[in-house]
Every structure is written in structure tokens, then in C-alpha cells.
Design a protein around this motif. Structure first.
Motif, PDB file in Angstrom:
ATOM      1  N   ILE A   5       0.815  -1.235  -0.125  1.00  0.00           N
ATOM      2  CA  ILE A   5      -0.040  -0.023   0.255  1.00  0.00           C
ATOM      3  C   ILE A   5       0.922   1.240  -0.022  1.00  0.00           C
ATOM      4  N   PRO A   6       0.782   2.048  -1.023  1.00  0.00           N
ATOM      5  CA  PRO A   6       1.656   3.315  -1.009  1.00  0.00           C
ATOM      6  C   PRO A   6       1.131   4.291   0.207  1.00  0.00           C
ATOM      7  N   GLY A   7       1.888   4.945   0.466  1.00  0.00           N
ATOM      8  CA  GLY A   7       2.116   5.770   1.634  1.00  0.00           C
ATOM      9  C   GLY A   7       3.420   6.763   1.610  1.00  0.00           C
ATOM     10  N   VAL A   8       3.560   6.972   2.951  1.00  0.00           N
ATOM     11  CA  VAL A   8       4.682   8.290   3.151  1.00  0.00           C
ATOM     12  C   VAL A   8       5.914   7.464   3.624  1.00  0.00           C
ATOM     13  N   GLY A   9       7.137   7.532   3.200  1.00  0.00           N
ATOM     14  CA  GLY A   9       8.170   7.168   3.673  1.00  0.00           C
ATOM     15  C   GLY A   9       8.630   7.716   4.808  1.00  0.00           C
ATOM     16  N   PHE A  10       9.009   7.052   6.016  1.00  0.00           N
ATOM     17  CA  PHE A  10       9.323   7.940   7.340  1.00  0.00           C
ATOM     18  C   PHE A  10      10.631   7.355   7.764  1.00  0.00           C
ATOM     19  N   PRO A  11      11.365   8.228   8.298  1.00  0.00           N
ATOM     20  CA  PRO A  11      12.916   7.740   8.581  1.00  0.00           C
ATOM     21  C   PRO A  11      12.715   7.446  10.164  1.00  0.00           C
ATOM     22  N   PHE A  12      12.414   6.079  10.530  1.00  0.00           N
ATOM     23  CA  PHE A  12      12.480   5.669  11.818  1.00  0.00           C
ATOM     24  C   PHE A  12      14.001   5.515  12.165  1.00  0.00           C
ATOM     25  N   PRO A  13      14.525   5.437  13.396  1.00  0.00           N
ATOM     26  CA  PRO A  13      15.883   5.085  13.658  1.00  0.00           C
ATOM     27  C   PRO A  13      16.320   3.774  13.154  1.00  0.00           C
ATOM     28  N   GLY A  14      17.210   3.762  12.072  1.00  0.00           N
ATOM     29  CA  GLY A  14      17.686   2.738  11.474  1.00  0.00           C
ATOM     30  C   GLY A  14      17.222   2.231  10.266  1.00  0.00           C
ATOM     31  N   LYS A  15      15.884   2.920   9.953  1.00  0.00           N
ATOM     32  CA  LYS A  15      15.288   2.179   8.805  1.00  0.00           C
ATOM     33  C   LYS A  15      14.101   3.121   8.436  1.00  0.00           C
ATOM     34  N   THR A  16      14.016   3.254   7.152  1.00  0.00           N
ATOM     35  CA  THR A  16      12.773   3.936   6.585  1.00  0.00           C
ATOM     36  C   THR A  16      11.714   3.047   6.252  1.00  0.00           C
ATOM     37  N   PRO A  20       1.195   3.790   5.301  1.00  0.00           N
ATOM     38  CA  PRO A  20       0.333   3.774   4.524  1.00  0.00           C
ATOM     39  C   PRO A  20      -0.890   4.508   5.159  1.00  0.00           C
ATOM     40  N   PRO A  21      -2.027   4.907   4.564  1.00  0.00           N
ATOM     41  CA  PRO A  21      -3.238   5.401   5.179  1.00  0.00           C
ATOM     42  C   PRO A  21      -3.880   4.293   6.134  1.00  0.00           C
ATOM     43  N   THR A  54       0.263   4.411  14.987  1.00  0.00           N
ATOM     44  CA  THR A  54       1.512   4.070  13.779  1.00  0.00           C
ATOM     45  C   THR A  54       1.299   2.763  13.680  1.00  0.00           C
ATOM     46  N   HIS A  55       1.123   1.868  14.473  1.00  0.00           N
ATOM     47  CA  HIS A  55       1.183   0.342  14.616  1.00  0.00           C
ATOM     48  C   HIS A  55       0.162  -0.040  13.352  1.00  0.00           C
ATOM     49  N   ALA A  56      -1.240   0.533  13.719  1.00  0.00           N
ATOM     50  CA  ALA A  56      -2.236   0.521  12.665  1.00  0.00           C
ATOM     51  C   ALA A  56      -2.062   0.560  11.317  1.00  0.00           C
ATOM     52  N   ALA A  57      -1.623   1.695  11.193  1.00  0.00           N
ATOM     53  CA  ALA A  57      -1.055   2.185   9.706  1.00  0.00           C
ATOM     54  C   ALA A  57       0.036   1.179   9.273  1.00  0.00           C
ATOM     55  N   LEU A  58       1.026   0.898  10.036  1.00  0.00           N
ATOM     56  CA  LEU A  58       2.412   0.164   9.510  1.00  0.00           C
ATOM     57  C   LEU A  58       1.974  -1.378   9.412  1.00  0.00           C
ATOM     58  N   ARG A  59       0.969  -1.891  10.165  1.00  0.00           N
ATOM     59  CA  ARG A  59       0.837  -3.357   9.763  1.00  0.00           C
ATOM     60  C   ARG A  59       0.094  -3.592   8.716  1.00  0.00           C
ATOM     61  N   ARG A  60      -0.361  -2.560   8.020  1.00  0.00           N
ATOM     62  CA  ARG A  60      -0.865  -2.676   6.718  1.00  0.00           C
ATOM     63  C   ARG A  60       0.191  -3.273   5.555  1.00  0.00           C
ATOM     64  N   ASN A  61       1.310  -2.782   5.941  1.00  0.00           N
ATOM     65  CA  ASN A  61       2.371  -2.903   4.868  1.00  0.00           C
ATOM     66  C   ASN A  61       3.414  -3.941   5.560  1.00  0.00           C
ATOM     67  N   ALA A  85       2.778  11.658   9.893  1.00  0.00           N
ATOM     68  CA  ALA A  85       2.859  11.236   8.652  1.00  0.00           C
ATOM     69  C   ALA A  85       1.438  10.202   8.633  1.00  0.00           C
ATOM     70  N   VAL A  86       1.111   9.682   9.597  1.00  0.00           N
ATOM     71  CA  VAL A  86       0.046   8.678   9.724  1.00  0.00           C
ATOM     72  C   VAL A  86      -1.233   9.709   9.415  1.00  0.00           C
ATOM     73  N   MET A  87      -1.253  10.604  10.010  1.00  0.00           N
ATOM     74  CA  MET A  87      -2.805  11.461   9.319  1.00  0.00           C
ATOM     75  C   MET A  87      -2.345  11.968   7.896  1.00  0.00           C
ATOM     76  N   GLY A  88      -1.221  12.451   7.589  1.00  0.00           N
ATOM     77  CA  GLY A  88      -1.092  12.885   6.247  1.00  0.00           C
ATOM     78  C   GLY A  88      -1.148  11.734   5.085  1.00  0.00           C
ATOM     79  N   ALA A  89      -0.747  10.566   5.378  1.00  0.00           N
ATOM     80  CA  ALA A  89      -0.889   9.529   4.560  1.00  0.00           C
ATOM     81  C   ALA A  89      -2.328   9.307   4.579  1.00  0.00           C
ATOM     82  N   SER A  90      -3.369   9.485   5.344  1.00  0.00           N
ATOM     83  CA  SER A  90      -4.776   9.024   5.379  1.00  0.00           C
ATOM     84  C   SER A  90      -5.305  10.114   4.945  1.00  0.00           C
TER      85      SER A  90
END
Length: 114
Positions: A5-16, A20-21, A54-61, A85-90
């Protein structure tokens, strides 16, 4: 890992990761709580809301990502940006008050005399 699911790339510590929405069902469950966080409330419930959204959005991908893993990616420097980022992706607009200003509740009345 394939992102479905396309969304917003977010730079978490150690990984992007691609945020998604939120699914409508998740948004329905979380929207009131998210609005409280965006209004500036900061307490244990607000922290849980940021992690849950954040978990609800990320678990989709990333369906194998558990809540604790998301909680470990969030910290005091990135939690607000992650929620935005979660809200913007949504497709929901995030508006912030100016520094030092709180959000004033709407009374529904006009402040202009006629």
C-alpha cells in the motif's frame, strides 16, 4: 520486503518504513483519541494513541510488525512527526497552533460584531 500500500516514507531510527493510510475501521476506532493528542494533550493515553495509530497504519504494509516493535521505533523526537505522517498518509490535514499558543475551543459563534 514488498510494500503493498503506497504511503509516506518515514525515517525511523535505523530504517525507513512506508506508512500507508489508516484503514477506515482503524480510523473510526482511533479518531477521537488522535484528535486529543493533536490538541496538545500529553499523557500516558496520548502516548498509547500514537503507538496504536502508527502500528495500525504500519501493519498494513508490515503485517508481522508487532506493537512493541513500533513502540521501540518511536521516541520523544519523532513521535509527533510519525503521527503527522500517519494522518498525512490518510489524507487528513494536521494544523498546529503557533509556538506558545494553545488551541482555542470553538464556540461556534462569530467574533465579529455586525
Amino acid at each position: 520486503m514488498t510494500v503493498n500500500i503506497p504511503g509516506v516514507g518515514f525515517p525511523f531510527p535505523g530504517k525507513t518504513l512506508v506508512i500507508p493510510p489508516l484503514a477506515l475501521g482503524d480510523l473510526e476506532q482511533l479518531l477521537d483519541r488522535i484528535n486529543l493528542v493533536m490538541a496538545g494533550n500529553m499523557d500516558k493515553d496520548s502516548i498509547s494513541t500514537v503507538i496504536d495509530a502508527t502500528h495500525a497504519a504500519l501493519r498494513r504494509n508490515y503485517p508481522d510488525m508487532d506493537r512493541q516493535e513500533v513502540a521501540d521505533l518511536l521516541d520523544l523526537r519523532n513521535f509527533r512527526a510519525a503521527l503527522e505522517a500517519v494522518m498525512g498518509a490518510s489524507g487528513l490535514e494536521v494544523s498546529e497552533p503557533a509556538p506558545g499558543e494553545g488551541r482555542a475551543p470553538s464556540t461556534g459563534a462569530s467574533s465579529t460584531l455586525t
